[in-house]
Structure formats: structure tokens, C-alpha cells
Design a protein around this motif. Structure first.
Motif, mmCIF file in Angstrom:
data_model
loop_
_atom_site.group_PDB
_atom_site.id
_atom_site.type_symbol
_atom_site.label_atom_id
_atom_site.label_comp_id
_atom_site.label_asym_id
_atom_site.label_seq_id
_atom_site.Cartn_x
_atom_site.Cartn_y
_atom_site.Cartn_z
ATOM 1 N N GLY A 30 67.951 7.139 17.681
ATOM 2 C CA GLY A 30 67.816 8.084 16.567
ATOM 3 C C GLY A 30 66.452 8.070 15.903
ATOM 4 N N LEU A 31 65.497 7.299 16.469
ATOM 5 C CA LEU A 31 64.153 7.282 15.887
ATOM 6 C C LEU A 31 63.331 8.449 16.437
ATOM 7 N N LYS A 32 62.324 8.841 15.676
ATOM 8 C CA LYS A 32 61.465 9.951 16.095
ATOM 9 C C LYS A 32 60.238 9.393 16.823
ATOM 10 N N VAL A 33 60.045 9.862 18.056
ATOM 11 C CA VAL A 33 58.936 9.355 18.877
ATOM 12 C C VAL A 33 58.095 10.520 19.387
ATOM 13 N N GLY A 34 56.810 10.277 19.577
ATOM 14 C CA GLY A 34 55.913 11.328 20.069
ATOM 15 C C GLY A 34 54.753 10.742 20.848
ATOM 16 N N ILE A 35 53.947 11.652 21.415
ATOM 17 C CA ILE A 35 52.835 11.239 22.290
ATOM 18 C C ILE A 35 51.570 12.010 21.924
ATOM 19 N N VAL A 36 50.438 11.295 21.885
ATOM 20 C CA VAL A 36 49.131 11.941 21.813
ATOM 21 C C VAL A 36 48.329 11.483 23.022
ATOM 22 N N ASP A 37 47.916 12.441 23.855
ATOM 23 C CA ASP A 37 47.040 12.139 24.987
ATOM 24 C C ASP A 37 45.603 12.392 24.530
ATOM 25 N N LEU A 38 44.686 11.467 24.841
ATOM 26 C CA LEU A 38 43.305 11.634 24.372
ATOM 27 C C LEU A 38 42.534 12.639 25.217
ATOM 28 N N THR A 39 42.777 12.668 26.532
ATOM 29 C CA THR A 39 42.035 13.570 27.425
ATOM 30 C C THR A 39 43.022 14.332 28.320
ATOM 31 N N ARG A 40 42.478 15.301 29.054
ATOM 32 C CA ARG A 40 43.327 16.030 30.006
ATOM 33 C C ARG A 40 43.286 15.388 31.395
ATOM 34 N N GLY A 41 42.655 14.237 31.506
ATOM 35 C CA GLY A 41 42.564 13.578 32.810
ATOM 36 C C GLY A 41 41.785 14.409 33.806
ATOM 37 N N GLU A 42 40.741 15.103 33.277
ATOM 38 C CA GLU A 42 40.035 16.080 34.127
ATOM 39 C C GLU A 42 39.203 15.456 35.230
ATOM 40 N N LEU A 43 38.965 14.146 35.185
ATOM 41 C CA LEU A 43 38.197 13.516 36.263
ATOM 42 C C LEU A 43 39.104 12.965 37.370
ATOM 43 N N GLY A 44 40.413 13.106 37.201
ATOM 44 C CA GLY A 44 41.342 12.642 38.231
ATOM 45 C C GLY A 44 41.017 13.291 39.576
ATOM 46 N N THR A 45 41.093 12.485 40.639
ATOM 47 C CA THR A 45 40.719 12.968 41.973
ATOM 48 C C THR A 45 41.614 14.118 42.424
ATOM 49 N N ARG A 46 42.899 14.012 42.077
ATOM 50 C CA ARG A 46 43.866 14.996 42.570
ATOM 51 C C ARG A 46 44.289 15.927 41.439
ATOM 52 N N GLY A 47 44.705 17.151 41.815
ATOM 53 C CA GLY A 47 45.214 18.104 40.836
ATOM 54 C C GLY A 47 44.111 18.709 39.984
ATOM 55 N N THR A 48 44.496 19.480 38.944
ATOM 56 C CA THR A 48 43.543 20.117 38.030
ATOM 57 C C THR A 48 43.995 19.802 36.596
ATOM 58 N N PRO A 49 43.082 19.957 35.620
ATOM 59 C CA PRO A 49 43.477 19.705 34.222
ATOM 60 C C PRO A 49 44.641 20.596 33.786
ATOM 61 N N GLU A 50 44.657 21.850 34.250
ATOM 62 C CA GLU A 50 45.736 22.772 33.857
ATOM 63 C C GLU A 50 47.071 22.288 34.406
ATOM 64 N N LEU A 51 47.051 21.904 35.679
ATOM 65 C CA LEU A 51 48.279 21.405 36.313
ATOM 66 C C LEU A 51 48.758 20.131 35.608
ATOM 67 N N ARG A 52 47.821 19.276 35.291
ATOM 68 C CA ARG A 52 48.140 18.008 34.626
ATOM 69 C C ARG A 52 48.787 18.261 33.262
ATOM 70 N N LEU A 53 48.319 19.297 32.539
ATOM 71 C CA LEU A 53 48.920 19.634 31.236
ATOM 72 C C LEU A 53 50.362 20.109 31.406
ATOM 73 N N GLN A 54 50.565 20.948 32.431
ATOM 74 C CA GLN A 54 51.939 21.423 32.720
ATOM 75 C C GLN A 54 52.852 20.252 33.061
ATOM 76 N N GLU A 55 52.335 19.345 33.886
ATOM 77 C CA GLU A 55 53.130 18.172 34.275
ATOM 78 C C GLU A 55 53.457 17.320 33.053
ATOM 79 N N ALA A 56 52.471 17.196 32.140
ATOM 80 C CA ALA A 56 52.677 16.396 30.925
ATOM 81 C C ALA A 56 53.783 17.015 30.059
#
Ligand SMILES: [Zn+2]
Length: 242
Positions: A30-56
Motif C-alpha cells: 500500500g506504499l506509493k513508489v515511483g521511478i526517476v530515470d536520469l538519462t534515456r540510455g542513448e549510448l546503449g549499443t542496442r535499440g534507440t532512445p525512443e524504443l527504450r522510453l517505450q520499453e520503460a
């Protein structure tokens, strides 16, 4: 919106790998939990920043968190400096969490250790009244989380405590699999990485199993704390170990 627990991490997917079980266990309480991501992981070898946001966002739905925000800092090149600290101070004051979960203070990926220190420093600074921040023209009040805990990532560190995540382990794996561009992705044409094969995915499971075994449960997530941990009652220490 006030949160009880806020997980802050540098790459979308760090939270899923490191502390998603803990978030879900406490959401179920019953506690309230949330997430803040600092970056979009845009330097990741695989995928794209847009795809990564959708996955997140897909992973956030699976975890059932109240909020997931991305601060858009520079993957790989962010510093523990004024701009980055002010962005995190603003987020901490916005969500006013009692507890912050953050990247490991030392890890294989240098972003993780740098982010761990940046988040810890920013949480302290967020409590200083003379640092002025505002959202939509409204001045924010100072807020310092009572605790900052660092989740284990790739490198093993002896945890100061562990959290039983057995009831939500399946959902944790489901949330990780939401990042289909990053994990268990052996059969496409993009380059393979340290994390894309089944060996890495299995390591998430056996790490949780190993930590769980040490306290007599099936699966657990481990944390380190810069501050000494205290409890009000000795009885609080027997919940999972009996
Ligand atoms: Zn990462």
C-alpha cells in the motif's frame, strides 16, 4: 504527489534489474513508489532512445508504479555538477520520498558509480533551504529523504541488508523482459552486448536466489547504506530469517 519510496537510476532498466522487486513488494503493502530515470540510455549499443522510453513505460505498467519520469541528462557524459544536481533536487522535492533507492556506488559501468554518488549528494542538497528551485513558477520547499540505499548491480558487494522479493520475482523478470531491445535478444541483427545474452539474464536470477538463500527466503535484492542502519525493535529483525 508524495511518494514513500523513489528509485532514481541513470539508465532506464537499472531499476528493473536492481530494485524492481523491492518497489513492487512495497507497492503491494500500500506504499506509493515511483521511478526517476536520469538519462534515456542513448549510448546503449542496442535499440534507440525512443524504443527504450517505450520499453520503460511498459515496464512501469508491469511494476504498477505511480510515476516514472525521465530527466533527460546526458548518458555517459553527465557529471556530479550543478546542472545535474539541480535536476535531481527538483525531482526529489517534487515527490518528497522518505526513502531513495539509487545506483551502486561502484560498478562495472562507470555511469553507475558516478550516478550513485550524484544521487546521494543531490538528496542531501535537496534538504538545504537556501537552494531555490521551482516547478511551473511555483517555488518548491526543501526536502531531504530520510535514507538513501544503493542497490547491487553487476559487481558483487556485501549488502548491508536484503529485501525478500519472492512474491514478485516472476513480475520482476517480466519487467526486465519489457526491455526486449536489451535482454534475451540473441536472435536479431544488432551487435550482441554484455547484457543481451541468456547468461546475463540468468545471472539476475541466481544473484536473487543467492541473496535469498542467505536469509532463508527464495529470492532477495541487496542494498548497501552509507549510514548505519538502526531498528526500533529487535523483533523487526526476525521477520524473514525465522
Ligand atoms: Zn545501467
Amino acid at each position: 504527489m508524495k511518494l514513500d519510496i523513489l528509485a532514481i537510476a541513470v539508465h532506464p532498466d537499472d531499476v528493473e534489474l536492481g530494485c524492481s522487486g523491492t518497489l513492487m513488494v512495497h507497492a503491494q503493502q500500500g506504499l506509493k513508489v515511483g521511478i526517476v530515470d536520469l538519462t534515456r540510455g542513448e549510448l546503449g549499443t542496442r535499440g534507440t532512445p525512443e524504443l527504450r522510453l517505450q520499453e520503460a513505460q511498459q515496464a512501469a505498467r508491469i511494476m504498477g508504479v505511480e510515476v516514472r519520469e525521465n530527466l533527460g541528462l546526458a548518458d555517459g557524459f553527465f557529471r556530479n555538477d550543478t546542472k545535474e544536481q539541480m535536476a535531481i533536487i527538483t525531482a526529489v522535492r517534487k515527490y518528497r520520498p522518505e526513502i531513495v533507492l539509487a545506483n551502486a556506488m561502484d560498478d562495472r559501468h562507470p555511469d553507475h558509480g558516478r550516478a550513485g554518488k550524484l544521487i546521494e549528494d543531490s538528496c542531501f542538497l535537496a534538504g538545504l533551504r537556501k537552494i531555490a528551485t521551482s516547478v511551473d513558477g511555483v517555488e518548491q520547499e526543501a526536502w531531504r529523504p530520510k535514507q538513501v540505499y544503493h542497490f547491487l548491480q553487476d559487481r558483487y558487494h556485501e549488502p548491508d541488508f536484503v529485501i525478500d522479493i519472492t512474491p514478485v520475482m516472476e513480475k520482476k523478470l517480466e519487467a526486465i523482459k519489457a526491455f526486449s531491445s536489451q535482454f534475451l535478444a540473441a536472435k536479431d541483427n544488432e551487435p550482441q552486448t554484455y547484457i543481451s545474452g541468456s547468461n546475463f539474464f540468468e545471472s539476475v536470477i541466481y544473484r536473487a536466489k543467492m541473496l535469498g538463500k542467505m536469509v532463508g527466503v527464495e529470492y532477495a535484492e541487496g542494498y548497501t547504506s552509507a549510514k548505519m542502519i538502526g531498528v526500533r525493535s529487535m523483533m523487526d529483525l526476525i521477520n524473514v530469517t525465522t
